[in-house]
Structure formats: C-alpha cells, structure tokens
Design a protein around this motif. Structure first.
Motif, short mmCIF file in Angstrom:
data_model
loop_
_atom_site.label_atom_id
_atom_site.label_comp_id
_atom_site.label_asym_id
_atom_site.label_seq_id
_atom_site.Cartn_x
_atom_site.Cartn_y
_atom_site.Cartn_z
N TRP A 205 12.37 -34.29 24.85
CA TRP A 205 13.37 -35.08 25.54
C TRP A 205 14.65 -35.13 24.71
CZ3 TRP A 205 9.71 -39.83 26.52
CH2 TRP A 205 8.83 -39.52 27.56
N LEU B 190 -1.18 -38.80 27.44
CA LEU B 190 -0.79 -37.43 27.74
C LEU B 190 -2.05 -36.74 28.22
CD1 LEU B 190 1.42 -38.47 25.74
CD2 LEU B 190 1.63 -36.11 24.94
N CYS C 29 6.47 -39.18 22.35
CA CYS C 29 6.67 -38.47 23.62
C CYS C 29 7.97 -37.67 23.62
CB CYS C 29 6.66 -39.46 24.78
SG CYS C 29 5.03 -40.16 25.11
N TRP D 195 7.19 -34.60 21.69
CA TRP D 195 6.22 -33.75 22.39
C TRP D 195 6.86 -33.02 23.57
CZ3 TRP D 195 1.16 -32.81 21.01
CH2 TRP D 195 0.44 -32.02 21.91
N PHE D 196 7.60 -33.77 24.37
CA PHE D 196 8.15 -33.20 25.60
C PHE D 196 9.58 -32.67 25.44
CE2 PHE D 196 5.01 -36.32 27.29
CZ PHE D 196 4.18 -35.41 27.92
N ALA E 164 0.96 -33.87 30.56
CA ALA E 164 1.94 -34.66 31.30
C ALA E 164 1.69 -36.13 30.98
CB ALA E 164 1.82 -34.41 32.80
#
Length: 225
Positions: A173, A192, A167, A170-171, A200
């Motif tokens: 962060w 997701l 994640c 992917w996002f 999201a």
C-alpha cells in the motif's frame, strides 16, 4: 510448508491507559495491563480465532508488552498453539520513555498536520520506523515458513498501528493510502487468507477519508513548493 493457510492478527484488548492516559507518565508503556473489559474483549476474540482455526494448529508471535501477553492468555486457545515466540519487532510504536500527557497531546496535533507515517515523536519512533522493523520481521517469517514442520496458521498478537503497517508492507500500500486508514479497535481481529493462490485481507480497515492503495503523494490535493 511454504506459507500458512492464514495469517491472523489481533490487537490487544482495552488497556488501563486507554481509560487513563496519565498512567503513561508513571508506568512504562510495556508494563501497562489490560482492564477487565480488555480481558473480556480478548476472550471474545479468542472464540472468533478458534472458529477460524477450525481445529488446526497455529504458531504465535506476541509483542513483549504486558497487554499483548494478557490478550494471548485470555484468547483461550492454548490447545491449538504449536509454539509461542516473543517478537519485539511487533511492539507498539515508541512514543516516549515516560509520556507527559500535555507534551504528547501537542505532538499528536503536529503528527496530524505532518502525517502519521513520517512524523517522529521526539523520544520515540515514526510510523516509517515501525514499517522498517515490520519488514525485518517478515524476513524472519519467510524463514520460519520454509521449515517442513511449521504449523498451518500464523497468529500475531500485537498493536493497532503495527497491524496496519504489516498490511501496508504485505500488500504494498502507498503512504497516502495508509494515512487514510483507522486503527482497528481493541481486540479486533483481521486475517490474511488465501484466495486463488494469493492472500487477501478478510475485513478492510475503516477509512476516515477516501483513498485507494495506489494513491501517492502526487495525487494529494495540496502541494507546497
């Protein structure tokens, strides 16, 4: 098929070493099995995943660890699985070949002080190493998704840290935000899902300290120069 409807991730159920960490000293980590409770947890996760799939097919990528394979088996969704691929890049963070509990406990204290993302275990990996292999795995996913006969859903059967780092990648962060997050519990599911053309995370990871995804090391309260 350009991208799946959803990317579901599930952490393995409770393993024997979650109850007795001395097992790491005599059994290779990848051969440690689930407990009976872990199997029950995985069965419950399978019921949730079945509802999320809603009768649609799914392509599965599974860590080569025994507890991941046993979790996949216990999910009980064989009738919905289009294909299963063993994916070593989804394995657990490498800590050591055989783990001395006292040495690992000392290193965990050092990791807590240094940071989970950058601290490298003496015979293993850092979180950043796992991040790199997860990034490589994503490139494979994109190639698979480009195939016209790819299933409408993706399932990753993996490990808690690997889920967080997937994640994070992917996002996009930040490291500081990653450091604020806790691992999901055994057999917990995250997905997701597409919302207004973008993915999201359906359920956020719990945080042990406040941080937002854009926070960087420049925002950290203590600087050592």
């Amino acid at each position: 098929m350009s991208a799946p409807r959803q990317i579901i991730m599930v952490r393995h159920g409770q393993s024997a070493a979650n109850l007795d960490q001395t097992l790491y000293n005599r059994i290779p980590d990848y051969r440690i099995p689930l407990t009976e409770q872990g199997i029950a947890q995985a069965k419950a996760a399978g019921e949730k995943i079945r509802r999320q799939l809603d009768g649609q097919k799914v392509c599965v990528y599974v860590s080569p660890y025994l507890r991941a394979y046993q979790t996949l088996e216990a999910l009980g969704i064989e009738d919905l699985v289009d294909r299963v691929m063993e994916e070593p890049r989804l394995r657990e963070q490498d800590w050591a070949n055989f783990q001395n509990p006292a040495e690992i406990a000392d290193q965990k204290e050092l990791r807590n002080a240094y940071g989970h993302f950058f601290y490298r275990f003496r015979e293993g990996e850092s979180g950043s190493d796992v991040y790199d292999r997860v990034s490589s795995f994503m490139e494979t996913l994109y190639r698979h998704w480009s195939k016209p006969d790819y299933a409408p859903n993706t399932l990753l059967v993996t490990h808690g840290l690997t889920m967080r780092l997937f994640c994070m990648r992917w996002f996009h962060w930040s490291v500081e935000y990653f450091e604020s997050l806790n691992n999901p519990g055994n057999a917990e599911v995250r997905a997701l899902v597409t919302r207004e053309g973008r993915y999201a995370l359906d359920i956020p990871f719990e945080q042990w300290t406040d941080a937002d995804p854009a926070k960087t090391v420049m925002d950290a309260p203590d600087h050592i120069w």
